[in-house]
Design a protein around this motif. Structure first.
Motif, PDB file in Angstrom:
ATOM      1  N   GLU A  16       0.849  -1.183   0.000  1.00 31.18           N
ATOM      2  CA  GLU A  16       0.000   0.000   0.000  1.00 31.18           C
ATOM      3  C   GLU A  16       0.884   1.232   0.000  1.00 31.18           C
ATOM      4  O   GLU A  16       2.014   1.214   0.483  1.00 31.18           O
ATOM      5  N   TYR A  17       0.370   2.322  -0.535  1.00 30.65           N
ATOM      6  CA  TYR A  17       1.111   3.571  -0.630  1.00 30.65           C
ATOM      7  C   TYR A  17       1.192   4.276   0.720  1.00 30.65           C
ATOM      8  O   TYR A  17       2.205   4.861   1.063  1.00 30.65           O
ATOM      9  N   SER A  18       0.099   4.231   1.467  1.00 35.05           N
ATOM     10  CA  SER A  18       0.048   4.856   2.787  1.00 35.05           C
ATOM     11  C   SER A  18      -1.021   4.150   3.615  1.00 35.05           C
ATOM     12  O   SER A  18      -1.788   3.355   3.097  1.00 35.05           O
ATOM     13  N   CYS A  19      -1.092   4.490   4.904  1.00 40.92           N
ATOM     14  CA  CYS A  19      -2.116   3.891   5.764  1.00 40.92           C
ATOM     15  C   CYS A  19      -3.493   4.447   5.395  1.00 40.92           C
ATOM     16  O   CYS A  19      -3.609   5.410   4.639  1.00 40.92           O
ATOM     17  N   HIS A  20      -4.513   3.857   5.967  1.00 39.77           N
ATOM     18  CA  HIS A  20      -5.892   4.263   5.652  1.00 39.77           C
ATOM     19  C   HIS A  20      -6.137   5.731   5.999  1.00 39.77           C
ATOM     20  O   HIS A  20      -6.725   6.468   5.216  1.00 39.77           O
ATOM     21  N   VAL A  21      -5.682   6.171   7.149  1.00 38.74           N
ATOM     22  CA  VAL A  21      -5.916   7.558   7.589  1.00 38.74           C
ATOM     23  C   VAL A  21      -5.217   8.538   6.657  1.00 38.74           C
ATOM     24  O   VAL A  21      -5.819   9.508   6.188  1.00 38.74           O
ATOM     25  N   CYS A  22      -3.954   8.304   6.351  1.00 34.87           N
ATOM     26  CA  CYS A  22      -3.222   9.204   5.457  1.00 34.87           C
ATOM     27  C   CYS A  22      -3.802   9.171   4.046  1.00 34.87           C
ATOM     28  O   CYS A  22      -3.861  10.199   3.364  1.00 34.87           O
ATOM     29  N   GLY A  23      -4.241   8.009   3.613  1.00 34.56           N
ATOM     30  CA  GLY A  23      -4.888   7.892   2.302  1.00 34.56           C
ATOM     31  C   GLY A  23      -6.174   8.705   2.232  1.00 34.56           C
ATOM     32  O   GLY A  23      -6.451   9.367   1.228  1.00 34.56           O
ATOM     33  N   GLN A  24      -6.964   8.675   3.292  1.00 34.03           N
ATOM     34  CA  GLN A  24      -8.197   9.462   3.341  1.00 34.03           C
ATOM     35  C   GLN A  24      -7.883  10.955   3.339  1.00 34.03           C
ATOM     36  O   GLN A  24      -8.544  11.732   2.659  1.00 34.03           O
ATOM     37  N   ASN A  25      -6.864  11.354   4.089  1.00 32.51           N
ATOM     38  CA  ASN A  25      -6.465  12.765   4.113  1.00 32.51           C
ATOM     39  C   ASN A  25      -6.010  13.230   2.738  1.00 32.51           C
ATOM     40  O   ASN A  25      -6.325  14.349   2.314  1.00 32.51           O
ATOM     41  N   GLU A  26      -5.287  12.373   2.034  1.00 35.43           N
ATOM     42  CA  GLU A  26      -4.817  12.690   0.688  1.00 35.43           C
ATOM     43  C   GLU A  26      -6.009  12.887  -0.262  1.00 35.43           C
ATOM     44  O   GLU A  26      -6.033  13.834  -1.057  1.00 35.43           O
ATOM     45  N   MET A  27      -7.006  12.022  -0.156  1.00 30.72           N
ATOM     46  CA  MET A  27      -8.200  12.148  -1.011  1.00 30.72           C
ATOM     47  C   MET A  27      -8.976  13.418  -0.681  1.00 30.72           C
ATOM     48  O   MET A  27      -9.482  14.092  -1.584  1.00 30.72           O
ATOM     49  N   GLU A  28      -9.067  13.773   0.585  1.00 29.07           N
ATOM     50  CA  GLU A  28      -9.764  15.003   0.967  1.00 29.07           C
ATOM     51  C   GLU A  28      -9.049  16.228   0.392  1.00 29.07           C
ATOM     52  O   GLU A  28      -9.696  17.148  -0.114  1.00 29.07           O
ATOM     53  N   ASP A  29      -7.722  16.232   0.455  1.00 29.55           N
ATOM     54  CA  ASP A  29      -6.959  17.342  -0.123  1.00 29.55           C
ATOM     55  C   ASP A  29      -7.196  17.430  -1.626  1.00 29.55           C
ATOM     56  O   ASP A  29      -7.426  18.511  -2.169  1.00 29.55           O
TER      57      ASP A  29
END
Length: 82
Positions: A16-29
């Motif tokens: 995976e590229y990043s954890c679930h939390v960081c992935g969600q933050n990236e999508m929000e940005d």
């Protein structure tokens, strides 16, 4: 076997590229940038950063990796921000 997130260091599944939390933050940005550009299509990276609070470097990374496309103001060519 667990890997660690390159952003926060928390445990995540391998490949995976990043954890679930960081992935969600990236999508929000990304969504915030995309929505801003839809409302203000002639904005440059600095204007987007000032309006959204997202760094210019992150905005430029989205452009570089093809997630966002720069539109030529003279001819209005380019892809939509989807």
């Amino acid at each position: 076997m667990m890997d660690t997130c390159f952003k926060c260091g928390s445990k995540m599944n391998p490949n995976e590229y990043s954890c679930h939390v960081c992935g969600q933050n990236e999508m929000e940005d990304y969504r915030m940038i995309r929505n801003y550009v839809r409302s203000y299509p002639n904005s440059n990276a600095m204007q987007i950063a000032n309006a959204t609070g997202i760094s210019v470097s992150k905005i430029l990374r989205y452009i570089k990796n093809g997630s966002l496309t720069v539109v030529d103001n003279q001819s209005r060519r380019g892809r939509r921000f989807d």
